[in-house]
Design a protein around this motif. Structure first.
Motif, PDB file in Angstrom:
ATOM      1  N   GLU A 189     -22.638   2.053 -13.784  1.00  0.00           N
ATOM      2  CA  GLU A 189     -23.558   3.184 -13.820  1.00  0.00           C
ATOM      3  C   GLU A 189     -23.198   4.220 -12.748  1.00  0.00           C
ATOM      4  N   ILE A 190     -22.780   3.742 -11.583  1.00  0.00           N
ATOM      5  CA  ILE A 190     -22.370   4.650 -10.514  1.00  0.00           C
ATOM      6  C   ILE A 190     -21.114   5.422 -10.924  1.00  0.00           C
ATOM      7  N   VAL A 191     -20.171   4.730 -11.575  1.00  0.00           N
ATOM      8  CA  VAL A 191     -18.946   5.377 -12.050  1.00  0.00           C
ATOM      9  C   VAL A 191     -19.283   6.487 -13.036  1.00  0.00           C
ATOM     10  N   GLU A 192     -20.177   6.197 -13.981  1.00  0.00           N
ATOM     11  CA  GLU A 192     -20.524   7.179 -15.014  1.00  0.00           C
ATOM     12  C   GLU A 192     -21.223   8.389 -14.413  1.00  0.00           C
ATOM     13  N   ILE A 193     -22.176   8.156 -13.533  1.00  0.00           N
ATOM     14  CA  ILE A 193     -22.907   9.268 -12.922  1.00  0.00           C
ATOM     15  C   ILE A 193     -21.956  10.147 -12.108  1.00  0.00           C
ATOM     16  N   ARG A 194     -21.057   9.517 -11.371  1.00  0.00           N
ATOM     17  CA  ARG A 194     -20.097  10.277 -10.571  1.00  0.00           C
ATOM     18  C   ARG A 194     -19.225  11.157 -11.457  1.00  0.00           C
ATOM     19  N   SER A 195     -18.771  10.613 -12.585  1.00  0.00           N
ATOM     20  CA  SER A 195     -17.910  11.366 -13.505  1.00  0.00           C
ATOM     21  C   SER A 195     -18.665  12.537 -14.128  1.00  0.00           C
ATOM     22  N   LEU A 230      -4.257  12.549 -20.646  1.00  0.00           N
ATOM     23  CA  LEU A 230      -5.534  12.852 -20.001  1.00  0.00           C
ATOM     24  C   LEU A 230      -6.537  11.720 -20.223  1.00  0.00           C
ATOM     25  N   ALA A 231      -6.530  11.171 -21.442  1.00  0.00           N
ATOM     26  CA  ALA A 231      -7.405  10.030 -21.727  1.00  0.00           C
ATOM     27  C   ALA A 231      -6.993   8.828 -20.884  1.00  0.00           C
ATOM     28  N   GLY A 232      -5.700   8.659 -20.696  1.00  0.00           N
ATOM     29  CA  GLY A 232      -5.204   7.552 -19.877  1.00  0.00           C
ATOM     30  C   GLY A 232      -5.650   7.676 -18.436  1.00  0.00           C
ATOM     31  N   SER A 233      -5.513   8.881 -17.868  1.00  0.00           N
ATOM     32  CA  SER A 233      -5.912   9.066 -16.471  1.00  0.00           C
ATOM     33  C   SER A 233      -7.425   8.990 -16.310  1.00  0.00           C
ATOM     34  N   GLY A 234      -8.163   9.362 -17.358  1.00  0.00           N
ATOM     35  CA  GLY A 234      -9.610   9.331 -17.262  1.00  0.00           C
ATOM     36  C   GLY A 234     -10.209   7.947 -17.441  1.00  0.00           C
ATOM     37  N   VAL A 235      -9.794   7.260 -18.519  1.00  0.00           N
ATOM     38  CA  VAL A 235     -10.388   5.963 -18.852  1.00  0.00           C
ATOM     39  C   VAL A 235      -9.670   4.809 -18.152  1.00  0.00           C
ATOM     40  N   LEU A 236      -8.351   4.750 -18.311  1.00  0.00           N
ATOM     41  CA  LEU A 236      -7.603   3.630 -17.741  1.00  0.00           C
ATOM     42  C   LEU A 236      -7.485   3.719 -16.225  1.00  0.00           C
ATOM     43  N   SER A 237      -7.577   4.928 -15.684  1.00  0.00           N
ATOM     44  CA  SER A 237      -7.491   5.067 -14.230  1.00  0.00           C
ATOM     45  C   SER A 237      -8.866   5.238 -13.594  1.00  0.00           C
ATOM     46  N   ILE A 238      -9.503   6.384 -13.792  1.00  0.00           N
ATOM     47  CA  ILE A 238     -10.740   6.692 -13.075  1.00  0.00           C
ATOM     48  C   ILE A 238     -11.835   5.662 -13.342  1.00  0.00           C
ATOM     49  N   VAL A 239     -12.108   5.375 -14.607  1.00  0.00           N
ATOM     50  CA  VAL A 239     -13.172   4.416 -14.930  1.00  0.00           C
ATOM     51  C   VAL A 239     -12.826   3.025 -14.421  1.00  0.00           C
ATOM     52  N   PHE A 240     -11.599   2.589 -14.701  1.00  0.00           N
ATOM     53  CA  PHE A 240     -11.194   1.237 -14.331  1.00  0.00           C
ATOM     54  C   PHE A 240     -11.129   1.061 -12.824  1.00  0.00           C
ATOM     55  N   PHE A 241     -10.486   1.999 -12.123  1.00  0.00           N
ATOM     56  CA  PHE A 241     -10.311   1.809 -10.677  1.00  0.00           C
ATOM     57  C   PHE A 241     -11.627   1.956  -9.925  1.00  0.00           C
ATOM     58  N   ASN A 242     -12.475   2.896 -10.361  1.00  0.00           N
ATOM     59  CA  ASN A 242     -13.768   3.039  -9.701  1.00  0.00           C
ATOM     60  C   ASN A 242     -14.645   1.813  -9.907  1.00  0.00           C
ATOM     61  N   TYR A 243     -14.636   1.280 -11.129  1.00  0.00           N
ATOM     62  CA  TYR A 243     -15.433   0.072 -11.389  1.00  0.00           C
ATOM     63  C   TYR A 243     -14.954  -1.081 -10.512  1.00  0.00           C
ATOM     64  N   GLY A 284     -15.469   8.132 -21.842  1.00  0.00           N
ATOM     65  CA  GLY A 284     -15.106   6.729 -21.984  1.00  0.00           C
ATOM     66  C   GLY A 284     -16.082   5.799 -21.290  1.00  0.00           C
ATOM     67  N   GLY A 285     -16.534   6.197 -20.103  1.00  0.00           N
ATOM     68  CA  GLY A 285     -17.452   5.356 -19.348  1.00  0.00           C
ATOM     69  C   GLY A 285     -18.801   5.202 -20.013  1.00  0.00           C
ATOM     70  N   ALA A 286     -19.178   6.175 -20.853  1.00  0.00           N
ATOM     71  CA  ALA A 286     -20.485   6.126 -21.516  1.00  0.00           C
ATOM     72  C   ALA A 286     -20.612   4.899 -22.415  1.00  0.00           C
ATOM     73  N   PHE A 287     -19.500   4.431 -22.962  1.00  0.00           N
ATOM     74  CA  PHE A 287     -19.528   3.268 -23.860  1.00  0.00           C
ATOM     75  C   PHE A 287     -19.806   1.969 -23.106  1.00  0.00           C
ATOM     76  N   PHE A 288     -19.619   1.978 -21.800  1.00  0.00           N
ATOM     77  CA  PHE A 288     -19.796   0.761 -20.999  1.00  0.00           C
ATOM     78  C   PHE A 288     -20.987   0.848 -20.048  1.00  0.00           C
ATOM     79  N   THR A 289     -21.719   1.952 -20.121  1.00  0.00           N
ATOM     80  CA  THR A 289     -22.809   2.199 -19.185  1.00  0.00           C
ATOM     81  C   THR A 289     -24.150   1.762 -19.758  1.00  0.00           C
TER      82      THR A 289
END
Length: 293
Positions: free
Chosen positions: A35-41, A70-83, A194-199
């Motif tokens: 939830e913190i990852v999604e709000i930050r994004s 762009l999808a790779g850097s957003g979902v596979l990087s930002i979402v994954f690494f922040n989580y 991407g993060g919305a699907f896991f939030t």
């Protein structure tokens, strides 16, 4: 401005070093890592896109061929690494979480060998050995409590790996001719999507109901201090400082996290953990050194 560039980068790293304090407080207010990852994004998108539109609308134009990187850097990087990073903060000392995140240059090196066929030198192998040894010491994997910290170690290394993916996908985007600002904007947009699907939005609603406007104010402060301001400062500093020295200057982040962990949570790192931090930071310095010609 050039003479102040190193100070801007160090200040940005200091702001990133405060992230653990915000994340732990948000955990206490009822928000989990995702939830913190999604709000930050989402807040980052709300700030960055209007700023870019005011500066130059052309920077918001992309082509279909740009979407995969762009999808790779957003979902596979930002979402994954922040989580992974936020989850590590909840399980380990702030200092350990930050230093494990800073294994990212090691992963960048390994991934660059695979995707960009960069050469594997003795210096890189030495840096890899130093970083691996440092991670073992920081995580406590060699101690009697290793079973308790193994999951935290994997999450911490996952944060470093995910952070490294940002550099890899960003290089693909840069090779496509995209501007760095465009990459950053759309990276956070894809992270938000991407993060919305896991939030768990119900958890966010419950936290807002329990904490009221105070949570919204704290979230705004969190995103400004740990995302917007350091991004602007670091980007401005990079205009005058090369990437290698900049990465070493930014390594002050785990030092700040260590000091804050000690002052706020009384998390005094052990002697082996301190030695591990020195080894990891030494690996970063080693990787940043230019080869003599």
């Amino acid at each position: 401005m050039k003479k102040f560039a190193p100070l801007l980068i160090i200040l940005a790293a200091c702001l990133w070093g405060t992230m653990g304090l915000f994340v732990r407080h948000l955990n206490a207010m009822g928000l989990d890592s995702m939830e913190i990852v999604e709000i930050r994004s989402v807040i980052a998108v709300a700030v960055l896109f209007p700023c870019t539109a005011i500066r130059d609308r052309k920077l918001l134009k992309i082509q279909p061929k740009n979407l995969w990187s762009l999808a790779g850097s957003g979902v596979l990087s930002i979402v994954f690494f922040n989580y992974c990073y936020f989850s590590t903060i909840a399980r380990m000392n702030l200092s350990a979480a930050a230093i494990l995140l800073y294994t990212s240059p090691i992963f960048v090196m390994l991934l660059s060998l695979l995707f960009f066929r960069e050469k594997l030198t003795g210096r890189k192998l030495l840096a890899l050995g130093l970083a691996f040894s440092g991670c073992c010491l920081v995580s406590g994997i060699a101690s009697a409590t290793a079973s308790l910290s193994m999951y935290g170690l994997l999450l911490g290394l996952g944060s470093g790996f995910g952070y490294a993916l940002y550099s890899i996908f960003s290089r693909f985007s840069l090779n496509q001719g995209m501007h760095s600002i465009t990459i950053t904007d759309y990276t956070f947009l894809f992270a938000a999507i991407g993060g919305a699907f896991f939030t768990d939005f119900g958890r966010i609603g419950a936290a807002l109901a329990a904490n009221g406007p105070g949570l919204l104010g704290f979230l705004a402060l969190y995103c400004i201090v740990t995302t917007v301001l350091p991004y602007l400062l670091y980007t401005k500093g990079l205009a005058y400082v090369e990437n290698g020295p900049a990465s070493v200057m930014a390594s002050v982040e785990p030092v700040v996290a260590t000091v804050l962990g000690l002052l706020v949570y009384e998390e005094a790192p052990t002697l082996p953990a301190l030695l591990g931090m020195v080894l990891v930071l030494s690996a970063l310095v080693l990787l940043s050194l230019k080869r003599k010609t």
